[in-house]
Motif scaffolding. Structure first.
Motif, mmCIF file in Angstrom:
data_model
loop_
_atom_site.group_PDB
_atom_site.id
_atom_site.type_symbol
_atom_site.label_atom_id
_atom_site.label_comp_id
_atom_site.label_asym_id
_atom_site.label_seq_id
_atom_site.Cartn_x
_atom_site.Cartn_y
_atom_site.Cartn_z
ATOM 1 N N LYS A 1 40.625 48.005 36.041
ATOM 2 C CA LYS A 1 39.329 48.615 36.346
ATOM 3 C C LYS A 1 38.329 48.233 35.271
ATOM 4 C CE LYS A 1 37.229 53.124 37.312
ATOM 5 N NZ LYS A 1 36.588 52.785 38.546
ATOM 6 N N ASN A 2 37.163 47.771 35.721
ATOM 7 C CA ASN A 2 36.056 47.582 34.800
ATOM 8 C C ASN A 2 34.863 48.367 35.339
ATOM 9 O OD1 ASN A 2 34.621 45.982 36.662
ATOM 10 N ND2 ASN A 2 35.243 44.061 35.724
ATOM 11 N N GLU A 3 33.679 48.151 34.777
ATOM 12 C CA GLU A 3 32.535 48.971 35.176
ATOM 13 C C GLU A 3 32.053 48.696 36.593
ATOM 14 O OE1 GLU A 3 31.353 45.249 33.254
ATOM 15 O OE2 GLU A 3 32.509 46.907 32.459
ATOM 16 N N SER A 4 32.455 47.589 37.207
ATOM 17 C CA SER A 4 31.917 47.271 38.528
ATOM 18 C C SER A 4 32.941 47.181 39.660
ATOM 19 C CB SER A 4 31.122 45.962 38.464
ATOM 20 O OG SER A 4 31.944 44.901 38.038
ATOM 21 N N PHE A 5 34.242 47.143 39.349
ATOM 22 C CA PHE A 5 35.225 47.060 40.434
ATOM 23 C C PHE A 5 36.605 47.467 39.964
ATOM 24 C CE2 PHE A 5 36.305 43.088 38.464
ATOM 25 C CZ PHE A 5 37.619 42.845 38.820
ATOM 26 N N SER A 6 37.485 47.669 40.945
ATOM 27 C CA SER A 6 38.895 47.975 40.692
ATOM 28 C C SER A 6 39.749 46.990 41.477
ATOM 29 C CB SER A 6 39.231 49.393 41.157
ATOM 30 O OG SER A 6 38.480 50.341 40.451
ATOM 31 N N LEU A 7 40.933 46.706 40.937
ATOM 32 C CA LEU A 7 41.884 45.806 41.574
ATOM 33 C C LEU A 7 43.280 46.357 41.308
ATOM 34 C CD1 LEU A 7 42.305 42.978 42.921
ATOM 35 C CD2 LEU A 7 42.438 42.055 40.610
ATOM 36 N N MET A 8 44.108 46.412 42.352
ATOM 37 C CA MET A 8 45.489 46.865 42.191
ATOM 38 C C MET A 8 46.422 45.742 42.617
ATOM 39 S SD MET A 8 45.397 50.875 43.321
ATOM 40 C CE MET A 8 44.488 50.738 44.858
ATOM 41 N N ALA A 9 47.666 45.793 42.090
ATOM 42 C CA ALA A 9 48.619 44.726 42.399
ATOM 43 C C ALA A 9 50.040 45.184 42.116
ATOM 44 C CB ALA A 9 48.305 43.493 41.543
ATOM 45 N N SER A 10 51.017 44.449 42.683
ATOM 46 C CA SER A 10 52.427 44.702 42.383
ATOM 47 C C SER A 10 53.281 43.513 42.806
ATOM 48 C CB SER A 10 52.923 45.974 43.083
ATOM 49 O OG SER A 10 53.033 45.775 44.467
ATOM 50 N N ASP A 11 54.506 43.491 42.261
ATOM 51 C CA ASP A 11 55.527 42.582 42.772
ATOM 52 C C ASP A 11 56.072 43.241 44.023
ATOM 53 O OD1 ASP A 11 55.624 40.459 40.804
ATOM 54 O OD2 ASP A 11 56.384 41.975 39.409
ATOM 55 N N TRP A 12 56.297 42.481 45.065
ATOM 56 C CA TRP A 12 56.645 43.050 46.366
ATOM 57 C C TRP A 12 58.149 42.979 46.590
ATOM 58 C CZ3 TRP A 12 53.580 41.612 51.393
ATOM 59 C CH2 TRP A 12 53.774 42.616 52.338
ATOM 60 N N PRO A 13 58.846 44.088 46.381
ATOM 61 C CA PRO A 13 60.316 44.063 46.497
ATOM 62 C C PRO A 13 60.782 43.896 47.942
ATOM 63 C CG PRO A 13 59.583 46.310 46.274
ATOM 64 C CD PRO A 13 58.354 45.431 46.118
ATOM 65 N N GLY A 14 61.727 43.022 48.123
ATOM 66 C CA GLY A 14 62.334 42.868 49.437
ATOM 67 C C GLY A 14 61.501 42.101 50.434
ATOM 68 N N ASN A 15 60.294 41.731 50.071
ATOM 69 C CA ASN A 15 59.412 40.969 50.955
ATOM 70 C C ASN A 15 58.911 39.750 50.217
ATOM 71 O OD1 ASN A 15 59.166 42.714 53.368
ATOM 72 N ND2 ASN A 15 58.349 44.161 51.884
ATOM 73 N N GLU A 16 58.435 38.798 50.962
ATOM 74 C CA GLU A 16 57.841 37.617 50.362
ATOM 75 C C GLU A 16 56.338 37.708 50.539
ATOM 76 O OE1 GLU A 16 57.693 32.777 50.794
ATOM 77 O OE2 GLU A 16 59.128 33.903 51.978
ATOM 78 N N ALA A 17 55.622 37.736 49.431
ATOM 79 C CA ALA A 17 54.168 37.715 49.495
ATOM 80 C C ALA A 17 53.737 36.308 49.895
ATOM 81 C CB ALA A 17 53.567 38.103 48.157
#
Length: 136
Positions: free
Chosen positions: A57-73
């Motif tokens: 998170k910065n002053e203008s936006f947010s971004l979320m993420a993760s490693d995807w268990p059991g699936n292929e991104a």
């Protein structure tokens, strides 16, 4: 309702990717590994050091993420839209509307991290994550 937040999924390189995005955009980064969870999913290919959830998170936006268990991104499923609702009732209503003609991938339910959370793919193939923080 709060602004939509993009949620990015990676194949065991989330830490590298989110650190890169922090270098690009700046901001505060919070990381939670699968080791921080009460238990590892037994039916998924998960390492305890994989990222369960990252939040930049910065002053203008947010971004979320993760490693995807059991699936292929892969292109087409590696970006989802996350909505933080103001109440369980609001989430129930929106979830049911978005699910019409689509596919529920995780029903709305209370989670160990203190949220009411669910996931679905709408009839146009868009992936959604709906969340309400129960700790409010």
């Amino acid at each position: 309702m709060k602004p939509l937040i993009p949620y990015l999924f990676f194949n065991k390189n989330c830490r590298e990717a989110i650190n890169f995005y922090q270098q690009c955009f700046g901001g505060e980064l919070q990381l939670c590994t699968y080791a921080d969870a009460p238990e590892l999913p037994s039916d998924k290919n998960v390492d305890k050091n994989d990222i369960m959830h990252a939040f930049l998170k910065n002053e203008s936006f947010s971004l979320m993420a993760s490693d995807w268990p059991g699936n292929e991104a892969k292109e087409g499923n590696n970006v989802q839209l996350s909505i933080d609702g103001e109440s369980k009732e609001q989430l129930d209503t929106l979830f049911n509307k978005l699910a019409q003609g689509g596919k529920i991938t995780q029903p709305l339910e209370n989670t160990f991290w203190g949220a009411y959370f669910g996931m679905l793919i709408d009839k146009f193939g868009i992936h959604w994550m709906l969340n309400f923080d129960l700790k409010k």
